[in-house]
Design a protein around this motif. Structure first.
Motif, short mmCIF file in Angstrom:
data_model
loop_
_atom_site.label_atom_id
_atom_site.label_comp_id
_atom_site.label_asym_id
_atom_site.label_seq_id
_atom_site.Cartn_x
_atom_site.Cartn_y
_atom_site.Cartn_z
N GLU A 1 -8.72 5.90 -2.61
CA GLU A 1 -9.73 5.20 -3.41
C GLU A 1 -9.62 3.69 -3.22
OE1 GLU A 1 -12.98 4.67 -5.92
OE2 GLU A 1 -12.23 6.41 -4.80
N ALA A 2 -8.40 3.19 -3.10
CA ALA A 2 -8.21 1.76 -2.83
C ALA A 2 -8.84 1.38 -1.50
CB ALA A 2 -6.71 1.43 -2.82
N LEU A 3 -8.68 2.20 -0.50
CA LEU A 3 -9.29 1.94 0.81
C LEU A 3 -10.81 1.99 0.74
CD1 LEU A 3 -6.88 4.07 3.06
CD2 LEU A 3 -6.92 1.58 2.83
N ARG A 4 -11.34 2.99 0.03
CA ARG A 4 -12.79 3.11 -0.11
C ARG A 4 -13.39 1.89 -0.79
NH1 ARG A 4 -12.16 8.84 -0.63
NH2 ARG A 4 -11.47 8.59 -2.79
N ARG A 5 -12.76 1.47 -1.89
CA ARG A 5 -13.29 0.32 -2.65
C ARG A 5 -13.21 -0.96 -1.81
NH1 ARG A 5 -12.73 1.33 -8.28
NH2 ARG A 5 -13.37 -0.84 -8.63
N THR A 6 -12.16 -1.10 -1.03
CA THR A 6 -12.04 -2.28 -0.16
C THR A 6 -13.13 -2.27 0.90
OG1 THR A 6 -9.64 -2.31 -0.49
CG2 THR A 6 -10.50 -3.54 1.38
N GLY A 7 -13.38 -1.10 1.49
CA GLY A 7 -14.46 -0.98 2.47
C GLY A 7 -15.81 -1.35 1.87
N GLN A 8 -16.05 -0.94 0.63
CA GLN A 8 -17.31 -1.27 -0.05
C GLN A 8 -17.45 -2.78 -0.25
OE1 GLN A 8 -17.10 1.04 -3.64
NE2 GLN A 8 -17.51 2.99 -2.61
N ILE A 9 -16.34 -3.44 -0.58
CA ILE A 9 -16.38 -4.89 -0.76
C ILE A 9 -16.75 -5.58 0.55
CG2 ILE A 9 -14.90 -6.92 -1.12
CD1 ILE A 9 -13.47 -5.29 -3.30
N LYS B 1 -7.83 4.16 -11.29
CA LYS B 1 -7.25 5.03 -12.30
C LYS B 1 -6.54 6.18 -11.60
CE LYS B 1 -8.26 7.37 -16.66
NZ LYS B 1 -9.29 7.72 -17.66
N ALA B 2 -5.24 6.21 -11.71
CA ALA B 2 -4.45 7.25 -11.07
C ALA B 2 -4.60 8.57 -11.82
CB ALA B 2 -2.98 6.84 -11.04
N SER B 3 -4.17 9.65 -11.18
CA SER B 3 -4.29 10.98 -11.80
C SER B 3 -3.46 11.07 -13.06
CB SER B 3 -3.84 12.05 -10.80
OG SER B 3 -2.51 11.79 -10.38
N SER B 4 -2.43 10.24 -13.16
CA SER B 4 -1.58 10.22 -14.37
C SER B 4 -2.25 9.49 -15.52
CB SER B 4 -0.24 9.55 -14.05
OG SER B 4 -0.46 8.20 -13.65
N GLY B 5 -3.37 8.82 -15.23
CA GLY B 5 -4.06 8.05 -16.24
C GLY B 5 -3.73 6.57 -16.18
N GLY C 1 -14.60 -3.64 9.83
CA GLY C 1 -14.02 -2.41 10.36
C GLY C 1 -12.65 -2.15 9.77
N ARG C 2 -12.25 -0.88 9.83
CA ARG C 2 -10.89 -0.50 9.45
C ARG C 2 -10.07 -0.47 10.72
NH1 ARG C 2 -8.96 5.26 6.81
NH2 ARG C 2 -6.80 4.65 6.35
N LEU C 3 -9.08 -1.36 10.81
CA LEU C 3 -8.34 -1.53 12.04
C LEU C 3 -7.14 -0.59 12.13
CD1 LEU C 3 -8.47 -5.42 12.29
CD2 LEU C 3 -10.11 -3.71 13.10
N GLY C 4 -6.84 0.06 11.03
CA GLY C 4 -5.73 1.00 11.03
C GLY C 4 -5.01 0.98 9.69
N GLY C 5 -4.72 2.17 9.14
CA GLY C 5 -4.02 2.22 7.87
C GLY C 5 -4.76 1.48 6.78
N GLU C 6 -4.10 0.45 6.22
CA GLU C 6 -4.70 -0.35 5.14
C GLU C 6 -5.16 -1.71 5.64
OE1 GLU C 6 -0.20 -1.02 4.94
OE2 GLU C 6 -1.60 0.54 5.55
N GLU C 7 -5.35 -1.84 6.95
CA GLU C 7 -5.75 -3.13 7.53
C GLU C 7 -7.22 -3.12 7.91
OE1 GLU C 7 -2.88 -5.38 9.97
OE2 GLU C 7 -4.42 -5.27 11.54
N PHE D 1 0.83 -1.21 0.00
CA PHE D 1 0.00 0.00 0.00
C PHE D 1 0.87 1.26 0.00
CE2 PHE D 1 -2.64 3.24 2.13
CZ PHE D 1 -3.70 3.27 1.24
N LYS D 2 1.98 1.23 0.72
CA LYS D 2 2.86 2.41 0.75
C LYS D 2 3.39 2.72 -0.65
CE LYS D 2 6.85 4.35 3.16
NZ LYS D 2 7.47 4.92 1.94
N THR D 3 3.70 1.68 -1.40
CA THR D 3 4.18 1.89 -2.77
C THR D 3 3.11 2.55 -3.64
OG1 THR D 3 5.61 -0.05 -2.59
CG2 THR D 3 5.11 0.75 -4.81
N ILE D 4 1.84 2.14 -3.44
CA ILE D 4 0.73 2.75 -4.19
C ILE D 4 0.64 4.23 -3.87
CG2 ILE D 4 -1.78 2.80 -4.47
CD1 ILE D 4 -1.77 -0.22 -3.94
N ASN D 5 0.72 4.57 -2.58
CA ASN D 5 0.66 5.98 -2.18
C ASN D 5 1.83 6.77 -2.76
OD1 ASN D 5 -1.70 6.33 -0.70
ND2 ASN D 5 -0.81 5.59 1.20
N ASP D 6 3.04 6.19 -2.65
CA ASP D 6 4.24 6.91 -3.09
C ASP D 6 4.27 7.08 -4.61
OD1 ASP D 6 5.01 7.03 -0.47
OD2 ASP D 6 6.44 5.37 -0.59
#
Length: 245
Positions: A141-149, A197-201, A161-167, A127-132
């Motif tokens: 958006e990755a977190l939102r979509r995971t929560g929806q699933i 879809k990232a801002s870079s496309g 529940g979201r236990l912290g960060g990306e967990e 997840f850190k690599t995705i952010n960076d």
């Protein structure tokens, strides 16, 4: 106001009827006669007294009724605001699932009620690599979509529940061990199908590692949490995007 006037006039007319009834019953019995000034006073006095008095009474009653209605409405709004605030305090603002504290509380309640089923710990891989690389908006958006699933797998007795960060955590009541394994794979595959879809496309795919534990009736929440967390780290150590149960 119109209704108050109508009710006051009706009260006055009823007072006149009562006054006339008493006068024509008592005065002749006493040897008198209801006529002239006496008849006028029999009609005028009830009207002069009852209409203003009843108008005042009905006006005050209406004010009280409106005040009670306003107070009831204010109390309802206060209760709604409290409920919304309570819900907000229990819900993660980004993903819509429970906060860590609310999830742990729900798990304790489930244990006390004798629930049994599957406890899943899910962590988004790299997840850190995705952010960076793609920016925090893509990570959010990755977190939102995971929560929806995870929310799709909930029912009245299940919670996530979201236990912290990306967990994340998911508890599913009533599943057998084999059903838990199947559900873990479903969730893992659902996450793997997410395309961002990232801002870079650029298109960004994500994956998740899952540690799971079957919880029998009367399970110990603390031990169960530790075991599910240990299984999650084993899944990540074994190469990620997999399930350890």
């Amino acid at each position: 106001m119109r209704r108050i006037v109508q009710k006051s006039i009706l009260t006055g007319l009823l007072s006149v009827v009562a006054s006339l009834g008493l006068s024509f019953s008592i005065v002749p019995f006493l040897g008198g006669q209801v006529a002239g000034a006496g008849l006028f006073m029999t009609i005028f006095c009830p009207l002069a007294i009852s209409i203003p008095a009843s108008a005042l009474h009905f006006t005050q009653s209406e004010k009280v009724r409106r005040a009670e209605a306003a107070a009831k409405e204010a109390l309802q709004k206060l209760a709604d605001a409290y409920e919304a605030l309570h819900l907000q305090s229990r819900t993660d603002g980004l993903t819509g699932v429970l906060t860590r504290s609310a999830f742990l509380e729900a798990l304790n309640v489930a244990s006390q009620k004798g629930a049994s089923g599957a406890l899943l710990f899910l962590d988004l891989d790299h997840f850190k690599t995705i952010n960076d690389r793609y920016g925090h908006a893509t990570g959010d958006e990755a977190l939102r979509r995971t929560g929806q699933i995870l929310a799709r797998y909930q029912s009245q007795s299940d919670f996530s529940g979201r236990l912290g960060g990306e967990e994340f955590g998911l508890f599913q009541n009533g599943l057998t061990f084999d059903e838990m394994l199947a559900r873990c794979e479903e969730v893992r595959e659902d996450v793997a199908r997410i395309v961002l879809k990232a801002s870079s496309g650029s298109q960004v795919r994500i994956s998740a590692s899952i540690g799971a534990l079957y919880c029998p009736s009367g399970f110990d929440p603390s031990n169960s949490l530790k075991t599910a967390d240990d299984n999650l780290y084993r899944a990540k150590a074994l190469g990620r995007n997999r399930v350890v149960a």
